[in-house]
Design an enzyme around this catalytic site. Sequence first.
Site, short mmCIF file in Angstrom:
data_model
loop_
_atom_site.label_atom_id
_atom_site.label_comp_id
_atom_site.label_asym_id
_atom_site.label_seq_id
_atom_site.Cartn_x
_atom_site.Cartn_y
_atom_site.Cartn_z
N GLU A 41 0.85 -1.19 0.00
CA GLU A 41 0.00 0.00 0.00
C GLU A 41 0.89 1.25 0.00
O GLU A 41 1.96 1.27 0.62
CB GLU A 41 -0.88 0.00 1.25
CG GLU A 41 -1.85 1.18 1.32
CD GLU A 41 -2.65 1.22 2.61
OE1 GLU A 41 -3.75 1.79 2.60
OE2 GLU A 41 -2.18 0.67 3.64
N LYS A 114 -9.90 1.23 -2.12
CA LYS A 114 -10.06 0.84 -0.72
C LYS A 114 -11.42 1.25 -0.17
O LYS A 114 -11.84 2.40 -0.31
CB LYS A 114 -8.94 1.48 0.11
CG LYS A 114 -8.87 1.02 1.56
CD LYS A 114 -7.68 1.67 2.24
CE LYS A 114 -7.50 1.19 3.66
NZ LYS A 114 -6.34 1.86 4.31
N CYS A 155 -5.10 -3.14 3.26
CA CYS A 155 -4.75 -2.76 4.63
C CYS A 155 -5.90 -2.89 5.64
O CYS A 155 -6.23 -3.99 6.07
CB CYS A 155 -4.15 -1.36 4.65
SG CYS A 155 -3.14 -1.03 6.12
#
Length: 289
Positions: A41, A114, A155
């Site tokens: 990321e 995300k 993440c």
Amino acid sequence: MKVSLIQMNSQPDVAGNLEQAERLLLQAIDRDRPDLLVLPEHFDWAGGTAHQKVDAADSMPGGKAYRMLQEIAGQHRVWIHGGSLLERIPGERHVFNTSVIFDDSGREVGRYRKIHLFDITAPDGKAYRESATVARGEDLFVYEAHGLRIGCAICYDLRFSRLFDALASQRVDVIVLPAAFTLQTGKDHWEVLCRARAIEFQAYFIACGQWGSYAAANGETRSYYGNSMICDPWGQVVARASDGVGIVTSHIDPQRLRDVRNIIPMTAHREDFPGCRLCHGLKTSHVHA
């Protein structure tokens, strides 16, 4: 399928980060000849102020980070799962936190933005407010490479099992999670959650992280946990990066997937609950290659 994970130490310096990423990608290609390369990321930018973060965002297609990945994928005939980079939204002061995937001809096969944004105050009092600069994604993304179905996450998504349940319903074999996990949370939660997701959804779990310290806003220093790893569908850690910037490589074995799923046939046993919408209406995009 052979996979190489690129563990980086990104800073608020686009040029330096791209140089680091390119060097490690080419090193992995030369040394290990992988079929799929995975970056962490924020491989293009980390830390700095909110204003700097937005200004550093990459245009897609056509930006420096985007073009670097595209060129390496096409020239070296390798798939690249482009960790995540900051995707510019024209006319907006927010960006997307986006994984972009290229096939081995350099063609973009799709993007995952995300969904779960990291807005917390850590145990040491440091505040993380991702939503101040990042717009929330809405769709899941699944693509196919080398005969395997690969699902995407980034993440903080790791903590939300419903997202992975939704991916499992799309029969994914592999889940790729680029991350920049904090040292504080990572030392207690990273491996536990990665192995749990592999076990409960019977898929290989590829978690590629940032490592080391970086300069945040106002001169504050923060630290990544690193420990990039690959977990097999039984939950065993089959590869793990050591401390530092570098590369870890391992194989994804389709027979291992079949064996685990035959021993414990969870797909056949999994029950749907009336009235329960596991993915809260999220759409799933698919790419067949």
